[in-house]
Enzyme design. Structure first.
Site, mmCIF file in Angstrom:
data_model
loop_
_atom_site.group_PDB
_atom_site.id
_atom_site.type_symbol
_atom_site.label_atom_id
_atom_site.label_comp_id
_atom_site.label_asym_id
_atom_site.label_seq_id
_atom_site.Cartn_x
_atom_site.Cartn_y
_atom_site.Cartn_z
ATOM 1 N N GLY A 139 10.339 -12.010 -5.359
ATOM 2 C CA GLY A 139 10.272 -11.775 -3.931
ATOM 3 C C GLY A 139 8.823 -11.620 -3.484
ATOM 4 N N CYS A 140 8.616 -11.732 -2.175
ATOM 5 C CA CYS A 140 7.244 -11.603 -1.672
ATOM 6 C C CYS A 140 6.751 -10.165 -1.769
ATOM 7 C CB CYS A 140 7.146 -12.130 -0.238
ATOM 8 S SG CYS A 140 8.272 -11.359 0.946
ATOM 9 N N TRP A 141 7.548 -9.204 -1.309
ATOM 10 C CA TRP A 141 7.104 -7.815 -1.299
ATOM 11 C C TRP A 141 6.834 -7.241 -2.686
ATOM 12 C CZ3 TRP A 141 5.003 -4.901 2.234
ATOM 13 C CH2 TRP A 141 5.246 -5.170 3.599
ATOM 14 N N PRO A 142 7.644 -7.509 -3.692
ATOM 15 C CA PRO A 142 7.419 -6.854 -4.983
ATOM 16 C C PRO A 142 6.151 -7.267 -5.709
ATOM 17 C CG PRO A 142 9.686 -7.586 -4.790
ATOM 18 C CD PRO A 142 8.941 -8.216 -3.659
ATOM 19 N N TYR A 202 -2.044 -11.468 -0.228
ATOM 20 C CA TYR A 202 -1.529 -12.782 -0.607
ATOM 21 C C TYR A 202 -0.666 -13.347 0.526
ATOM 22 C CZ TYR A 202 2.339 -9.711 -2.238
ATOM 23 O OH TYR A 202 3.311 -8.757 -2.348
#
Length: 310
Positions: A115-118, A287
């Site tokens: 995932g993007c957040w992790p 990022y």
């Protein structure tokens, strides 16, 4: 013969980004379900089983269904949904979490795209837990902001319709049950669930994650330089990785810590800031939520599975 790549869900946000990234690849054969058959389950099954690698850009239940439709022993899968990120039999598609991870992804039958957040929290916390500088039961809090593209088509349409009147900072996940929390816990090496407080900003894509650390209660209090060294050593050991570590400096502000700084790339930059007198630190990652956070990571994993570089 060129490897056949099927993007199941190619018309969604992540799928479209992957198609764009692969548009000029002459070494691949991108296969697609004809428009008139897009809603046919049988058509999806046909193309899933015809592919050498299938990339799933679907909601969780649809991704699970797609995996169940694969009846051969040859189709390999990259799943960009949340469905399999902590599931047995799936390798985690964050190549920089460990020096052996690229090889695991390269040989994997099933890869769960991260995932993007992790990814920011995992990139900063995992090396510290592995080095013994943070205990696994440390009470982690994750803050940050992402572009509205992270919310999919509905959020994109809503934000773009509102224009300048859209919220500049919209916290969400306020039930403290964000779907990425289990992923952070498992791959950061934590024994307790972190608190995650994400927010959406009025910009299309890009993100910054922040993990604040209150270190004074630890039996051994690491310095900022020690935290930075552990993280830098971790990523230095990973050849060809796309995560870089900023120099350890005492600065009030850094222009590069801008959520849109790495847009259009799959790169990540990690920063460590600390006040040793107060035993406090900040771990920051910058990022692109659609680059390293989604489509770019999927292409990175695809390249590894095909025996290439990043």
């Amino acid at each position: 013969m060129k490897p056949k790549i099927f993007i199941d869900g190619e018309h969604g946000t992540t799928g479209l980004q992957i198609r764009t990234l692969l548009a000029d690849r002459r070494d691949l054969d991108i296969i697609s379900v004809p428009t008139e058959r897009r809603k046919e389950k049988a058509a999806r099954a046909e193309y899933l089983n015809a592919a050498d690698i299938a990339i799933l850009c679907l909601p969780d239940d649809a991704a699970r269904e797609s995996v169940s439709l694969i009846e051969n022993g040859t189709t390999r899968v990259i799943d960009a949904s949340t469905a399999h990120r902590v599931a047995e039999g799936w390798d985690y598609g964050f190549a920089e979490i460990d020096k052996d991870q690229p090889a695991k992804i390269a040989s994997a039958k099933r890869v769960a795209n991260p995932g993007c957040w992790p990814q920011g929290p995992i990139a900063t916390l995992r090396p510290l837990v592995a080095a013994g500088l943070l205990p696994a039961d440390y009470p982690v809090t994750v803050n940050g902001i992402t572009g509205y593209s992270g919310g999919g088509r509905t959020m994109i349409e809503d934000y773009e319709a509102k224009g300048e009147s859209a919220s500049e900072f919209l916290p969400y996940g306020l039930t403290l049950q964000h779907k990425h929390v289990p992923e952070i816990k498992v791959y950061a090496g934590l024994s307790r669930h972190p608190i995650m407080q994400p927010a959406v900003g009025n910009f299309a894509q890009g993100m910054v994650t922040v993990v604040p650390l209150q270190l004074g209660s630890l039996d051994y209090v690491p310095t900022g330089a020690q935290l930075h060294a552990a993280i830098a050593d971790h990523f230095a050991a990973i050849k060809g990785g796309v995560v870089e570590v900023a120099p350890y400096e005492q600065l009030e502000r850094v222009p590069d810590i801008d959520p849109e700084h790495y847009n259009g790339t799959n790169r990540m930059r990690v920063h460590v800031f600390a006040n040793d007198d107060r035993a406090q630190a900040l771990l920051i990652a910058v990022y692109d939520n659609l680059g390293k956070g989604a489509s770019g990571a999927a292409v990175q994993n695809l390249n590894l599975m095909l025996g290439g570089g990043r």
